[in-house]
Design a protein around this motif. Structure first.
Motif, short mmCIF file in Angstrom:
data_model
loop_
_atom_site.label_atom_id
_atom_site.label_comp_id
_atom_site.label_asym_id
_atom_site.label_seq_id
_atom_site.Cartn_x
_atom_site.Cartn_y
_atom_site.Cartn_z
N ASP A 76 -66.59 21.48 -22.19
CA ASP A 76 -65.27 20.94 -21.87
C ASP A 76 -64.22 22.02 -22.04
N GLY A 77 -63.57 22.43 -20.96
CA GLY A 77 -62.55 23.45 -21.02
C GLY A 77 -61.15 22.88 -20.91
N ALA A 78 -60.17 23.75 -20.84
CA ALA A 78 -58.77 23.31 -20.79
C ALA A 78 -58.43 22.66 -19.45
N TYR A 79 -58.99 23.19 -18.37
CA TYR A 79 -58.64 22.69 -17.04
C TYR A 79 -59.83 22.11 -16.28
N ASP A 80 -61.03 22.50 -16.69
CA ASP A 80 -62.20 22.01 -15.99
C ASP A 80 -63.35 21.79 -16.97
N VAL A 81 -64.42 21.19 -16.46
CA VAL A 81 -65.63 21.01 -17.24
C VAL A 81 -66.76 21.73 -16.52
N GLU A 82 -67.65 22.32 -17.31
CA GLU A 82 -68.76 23.08 -16.75
C GLU A 82 -70.08 22.41 -17.10
N LEU A 83 -70.91 22.23 -16.10
CA LEU A 83 -72.22 21.62 -16.28
C LEU A 83 -73.28 22.63 -15.83
N ARG A 84 -74.23 22.92 -16.71
CA ARG A 84 -75.33 23.84 -16.39
C ARG A 84 -76.65 23.08 -16.44
N VAL A 130 -62.02 13.81 -11.41
CA VAL A 130 -61.98 15.23 -11.06
C VAL A 130 -61.35 15.41 -9.67
N LYS A 131 -61.10 16.67 -9.31
CA LYS A 131 -60.57 17.01 -8.00
C LYS A 131 -61.72 17.53 -7.15
N PRO A 132 -62.27 16.69 -6.27
CA PRO A 132 -63.47 17.09 -5.51
C PRO A 132 -63.28 18.39 -4.73
N GLY A 133 -62.09 18.59 -4.15
CA GLY A 133 -61.85 19.77 -3.32
C GLY A 133 -61.79 21.07 -4.10
N GLU A 134 -61.75 20.99 -5.42
CA GLU A 134 -61.66 22.19 -6.23
C GLU A 134 -62.92 22.40 -7.07
N THR A 135 -64.03 21.87 -6.56
CA THR A 135 -65.32 22.03 -7.25
C THR A 135 -66.02 23.30 -6.76
N ILE A 136 -66.59 24.05 -7.68
CA ILE A 136 -67.42 25.20 -7.31
C ILE A 136 -68.77 25.07 -7.99
N LEU A 144 -78.30 25.90 -12.53
CA LEU A 144 -77.29 25.52 -11.55
C LEU A 144 -76.00 25.27 -12.32
N VAL A 145 -74.96 26.02 -12.01
CA VAL A 145 -73.68 25.90 -12.70
C VAL A 145 -72.70 25.17 -11.80
N ILE A 146 -72.12 24.07 -12.31
CA ILE A 146 -71.15 23.27 -11.56
C ILE A 146 -69.86 23.21 -12.35
N ASN A 147 -68.75 23.64 -11.75
CA ASN A 147 -67.42 23.54 -12.38
C ASN A 147 -66.62 22.44 -11.70
N LEU A 148 -66.17 21.46 -12.48
CA LEU A 148 -65.40 20.33 -11.97
C LEU A 148 -63.98 20.43 -12.54
N ARG A 149 -62.99 20.45 -11.65
CA ARG A 149 -61.60 20.54 -12.08
C ARG A 149 -61.09 19.15 -12.46
N LYS A 150 -60.52 19.02 -13.66
CA LYS A 150 -60.02 17.74 -14.15
C LYS A 150 -58.76 17.30 -13.40
#
Length: 379
Positions: A76-84, A130-136, A144-150
């Protein structure tokens, strides 16, 4: 994905691309294993009693492909969450073999195998939006690394999905010590669910039936037979008054028509905490349960319809009390996130003496006795 099921019986359950870099390595990470689960939960939630609109939340299922578990790390980060997600042994050679679909509160990950896309992970209830359009997403060796913007950068995510563990931690933080009152037609359901909620939140469970029977040295049934329901309701109202100033308690109230919660004019002290209406339903599916709840609240003929949130369940089995408690936590989370000032407003209401003016709190010095039909006006 597991299908939705409203009916609660012994063998069933309750009803109810970004330019930013990945999260900082300094943020706390959670290592876990996703196991095959099935807990479809459905319930309606009122955003606020003084609003005419209704919001509904569903806690659906989290499923994974065989052998039934996927190892992952969550950060859990300040602006997004990271899932590995660990892909070892899955034979993934390139990103072209991965399909990631993201909505504002859902995530689906599939691995392409022989022109098919077996599900690696799928949930329709992320812990936050989350913001779907800002997912990487990208491959990092065997992960597999997924970053989801809150959407809500202030919201802390204890877990990637809504679960008993993540909701217990997250809702505890959101409540800020505010107590919870369980109301409804069944004293047993109120008691069992209050015990589960108390364990999860680290709150103290309190059962008004037990207090009344200890105080009166007789059962509630014999009390009703001897003096009538009104006498019991008055006594429970006195108990609720003393509990209204307590923090971090889960109060199970009397069910049915014998208690104070069944009478709208006796809700003055219930408003000191968040009220959850545990309502049994005859509906056969989630949509029907939502319609039923909406009609009951609009009708307003039951005092329980004044509750902050409503949890619908079909049938009852004490073994599923924890599932009902999880539904309650999910509803409370969405309620507080819709208005983060609610816990503070509850605290102010208590400090001013629980005068019955919830949710439109009047200034200090306001005298309830000067109002005409104050109880009904406050509701």
């Amino acid at each position: 994905m597991a299908s939705l099921n409203l009916r609660l019986a012994p063998n069933t359950n309750v009803v109810t691309t970004s330019s930013s870099s990945s999260s900082s390595s300094s943020c706390p990470c959670i290592a876990a294993t996703l196991t095959l689960t099935h807990f479809p939960i459905s319930f309606p939630r009122l955003a606020s009693r003084n609003l005419t609109r209704f919001n509904f939340v569903s806690c659906h299922s989290l499923s994974v492909v065989p052998p039934g578990a996927v190892q992952y790390e969550f950060c859990d980060g300040a602006y997004d969450v990271e899932l590995r997600l660990l892909l070892t042994g899955m034979g993934v050679q390139s990103s072209k073999e991965i399909q990631v679909d993201v909505d504002d509160n859902s995530l689906s990950v599939r691995v392409k195998k022989s022109e098919l896309y077996p599900t690696l992970m799928e949930t329709t209830q992320l812990y936050g939006r989350v913001k779907p359009g800002e997912t990487i997403w990208y491959l990092d060796d065997d992960q597999l690394v997924i970053n989801l913007r809150k959407q809500d950068e202030q919201l802390k995510w204890p877990g990637i999905t809504e679960s008993w563990e993540s909701l217990s931690v997250g809702v505890f933080q959101l409540l800020k010590g505010t107590s919870i009152f369980l109301v409804g037609d069944s004293s047993e359901i109120n008691q069992k669910v209050s015990e589960e909620l108390a364990v999860g939140l680290g709150y103290t469970p309190i059962d008004t039936q037990g207090l009344l029977e200890t105080f009166g040295n007789r059962s509630v049934r014999s009390w009703v037979d001897a003096e009538g329901s009104d006498s019991v309701a008055v006594a429970e109202e006195a108990v609720l008054e003393s509990l209204s100033s307590h923090v971090r308690v889960v109060v199970a109230t009397l069910g049915g028509q014998h208690g104070a919660a069944a009478r709208a004019e006796k809700w003055r002290h219930l408003y000191a905490g968040f009220t959850v209406w545990l309502s049994q339903s005859e509906a056969s599916d989630e949509d029907s349960a939502k319609d039923e709840a909406r009609k009951q609240v609009d009708d307003g003929s039951q005092a329980y319809s004044k509750a902050d949130v409503v949890v619908k369940l079909g049938g009852w089995d004490p073994a599923h009390a924890k599932t009902v408690a999880q539904a309650s936590l999910s509803a409370l989370k969405q309620l507080i996130l819709s208005d983060k000032k609610l816990p503070g407003k509850k605290s102010l209401y208590i400090r001013l003496g629980c005068r019955g003016d919830w949710p439109n709190i009047n200034p200090p010095g306001w005298d309830p006795s000067s109002e005409t039909d104050v109880s009904n006006a406050a509701l």
